[in-house]
Enzyme design. Structure first.
Site, PDB file in Angstrom:
ATOM      1  N   ASP A 176      -1.535  -7.278   6.592  1.00 26.68           N
ATOM      2  CA  ASP A 176      -2.376  -6.030   6.226  1.00 26.68           C
ATOM      3  C   ASP A 176      -3.701  -6.853   5.828  1.00 26.68           C
ATOM      4  OD1 ASP A 176      -4.276  -4.430   5.161  1.00 26.68           O
ATOM      5  OD2 ASP A 176      -2.508  -2.693   4.736  1.00 26.68           O
ATOM      6  N   TYR A 212       0.820  -1.048   0.084  1.00 28.61           N
ATOM      7  CA  TYR A 212       0.077   0.007  -0.101  1.00 28.61           C
ATOM      8  C   TYR A 212       1.095   1.365  -0.002  1.00 28.61           C
ATOM      9  CZ  TYR A 212      -3.181   3.663   1.671  1.00 28.61           C
ATOM     10  OH  TYR A 212      -4.127   4.699   1.677  1.00 28.61           O
ATOM     11  N   LYS A 265     -12.244   0.709   5.061  1.00 32.29           N
ATOM     12  CA  LYS A 265     -12.734   0.068   4.109  1.00 32.29           C
ATOM     13  C   LYS A 265     -13.861  -1.073   4.284  1.00 32.29           C
ATOM     14  CE  LYS A 265      -9.241   2.221   2.153  1.00 32.29           C
ATOM     15  NZ  LYS A 265      -7.772   1.855   2.349  1.00 32.29           N
TER      16      LYS A 265
HETATM   17  C1  LIG Z   1      -6.602   2.104   2.708  1.00 33.17           C
HETATM   18  C2  LIG Z   1      -5.421   1.307   3.153  1.00 33.17           C
HETATM   19  C3  LIG Z   1      -4.473   1.671   4.299  1.00 33.17           C
HETATM   20  C4  LIG Z   1      -4.497   2.826   4.914  1.00 33.17           C
HETATM   21  O1  LIG Z   1      -5.617   3.112   5.651  1.00 33.17           O
HETATM   22  P1  LIG Z   1      -5.992   4.405   6.152  1.00 33.17           P
HETATM   23  O2  LIG Z   1      -7.360   4.230   6.937  1.00 33.17           O
HETATM   24  O3  LIG Z   1      -6.638   5.190   4.804  1.00 33.17           O
HETATM   25  O4  LIG Z   1      -5.173   5.235   7.123  1.00 33.17           O
HETATM   26  C5  LIG Z   1      -3.808   0.709   4.607  1.00 33.17           C
HETATM   27  N1  LIG Z   1      -3.718  -0.495   3.722  1.00 33.17           N
HETATM   28  C6  LIG Z   1      -4.502  -0.938   3.045  1.00 33.17           C
HETATM   29  C7  LIG Z   1      -4.142  -2.181   2.285  1.00 33.17           C
HETATM   30  C8  LIG Z   1      -5.617   0.043   2.468  1.00 33.17           C
HETATM   31  O5  LIG Z   1      -6.182  -0.282   1.516  1.00 33.17           O
END
Ligand SMILES: *Cc1c(COP(=O)(O)O)cnc(C)c1O
Length: 394
Positions: free
Chosen positions: A169, A97, A194
């Site tokens: 992640d 990311y 998300k």
């Molecule tokens: C969006 C995202 C992040 C970061 O998250 P935020 O809530 O925008 O700080 C980290 N890892 C992945 C895979 C993401 O899609």
């Protein structure tokens, strides 16, 4: 009991009032009976009952011992890196990311933490990148935006043999489809912005720890650095999680239908979706995920930015925006949006072609989504030869 039933009933009824909804404790501090004597809460950065409820729900959902909620996904990632010391090294997925890449290189490199980026879809690359200074392996699976899949179980074994922590992640799959701790990971991070939140209405992050001891270390960092999630946003994430299994099931069904449609379209070149047997890591996806998620990327045979712009600027249901995992479908052009800061050659080498388009499939009817993409793709056809340039307007 099914996972969905268990999840819904892991959200507690308020013992004080019987409220079926989780109460929002909108407070900064808690009155003490005597100095240091309290009801388990003293100051809301250290602990807040609404946030604590969310943390317990997500810890259970991921099969971990503890969880800590943060003000963003990046704050959650930041807390994990703070487990390390100057001189330590990380082996990380190369398709990482963008925000994590920026954090690692622009912030942590100057504090003496180095990161080796490798293609983690091949476990031998991970083994080869480990040095005596390595302390942490960082995976993202599926990755963004080309949806590469790494074998969590195999890499967890490597981490264990070398006495390293493995952090995954799990934002793209969500715990509805993949539970990395059950596959051997030590830590999970989420951008709860998300799928956990699920409605594109908040920014939040969560760290889940396999052991209570690791959980205590993360909780210490959460309090010491202070990027905590607010009570209101904690409540919104709980509200989102209530329908997580239902939403994710529909995201997956819709995405499979749209991916299969794209694969047959004469103007489309490559389709990246782990649910397609043609995906290079399809077998691992089948092994470790119970569904393939709601994100699809594809390239055009006319591999130009102009062609991609014609698509992304001419959909009506798909909204042109960064982010993913919400009920409304979104699309973006990674080369100009999420990956704009990556140098052109590096970006292309990572599979982010000039025409690559990423879709976050929402909960609309799949036939409507296909009709929307279909009419936008027809514009590419109509203008390919005249090379008519349409500028992006959001
Ligand atoms: C969006 C995202 C992040 C970061 O998250 P935020 O809530 O925008 O700080 C980290 N890892 C992945 C895979 C993401 O899609």
């Amino acid at each position: 009991m099914s996972k969905a039933t268990e999840l819904i009933h892991s959200i507690p009824v308020d013992p004080l009032t019987g409220s079926i909804g989780v109460p929002i404790y909108q407070t900064s501090t808690f009155v003490q009976q005597a100095p240091g004597v309290n009801k388990g809460y003293d100051y809301a950065r250290s602990n807040n009952p609404t946030r604590e409820t969310l943390e317990k729900i997500v810890a259970k959902l991921e099969g971990g011992a503890a969880a800590s909620a943060f003000a963003s996904g990046l704050a959650a990632i930041d807390a994990v890196v703070k487990l390390l010391e100057s001189g330590d090294e990380i082996v990380a997925v190369d398709d990482i990311y963008g925000g994590a890449f920026r954090l690692f290189t622009k912030i942590y490199e100057k504090f003496g933490i180095r990161v080796n980026y490798v293609d983690t879809t091949d476990v031998t690359n991970v083994i080869d990148a480990i040095t005596p200074k390595t302390k942490l392996i960082w995976l993202e699976t599926p990755t963004n935006p080309t949806l590469k899949i790494s074998d969590i179980e195999a890499i967890a074994k490597v981490a264990k043999q070398n006495n390293l922590l493995l952090c995954v992640d799990n934002t793209f799959a969500s715990p509805a489809l993949q539970q990395p701790i059950l596959l051997g990971a030590d830590i999970i991070v989420h951008s709860a912005t998300k799928y956990l939140g699920g409605h594109s209405d908040l920014i939040a992050g969560i760290v889940v720890s396999r052991t209570a001891e690791l959980g205590e270390q993360i909780k210490f960092i959460q309090n010491a650095s202070g990027a905590v999630l607010s009570p209101n946003d904690s409540w919104l994430v709980i509200r989102g999680i209530e329908t997580l299994p239902l939403r994710v099931e529909k995201h997956c069904k819709n995405a499979q239908i749209v991916a299969e449609y794209l694969q047959t379209h004469p103007l489309v070149d490559q389709v990246f979706y782990p649910g397609l047997p043609s995906h290079p890591n399809h077998d691992i996806a089948v092994k470790q995920q119970s569904g393939f998620g709601g994100v699809i990327s594809f390239t055009l045979k006319n591999d130009t930015e102009d062609a991609a712009f014609k698509v992304v600027c001419n959909t009506s249901l798909f909204k042109l925006a960064e982010s993913l995992g919400g009920i409304k479908s979104l699309l973006c052009h990674p080369a100009n949006m999420t990956h704009k800061s990556v140098p052109v050659e590096k970006r292309r080498a990572a599979g982010v072609a000039d025409s690559l388009i990423r879709l976050s499939i929402g909960l609309e009817d799949p036939e409507d989504l296909i009709a929307d993409i279909d009419q936008a793709l027809q514009r590419v056809h109509a203008h390919t030869e005249s090379n008519n340039y349409i500028t992006a307007s959001i």
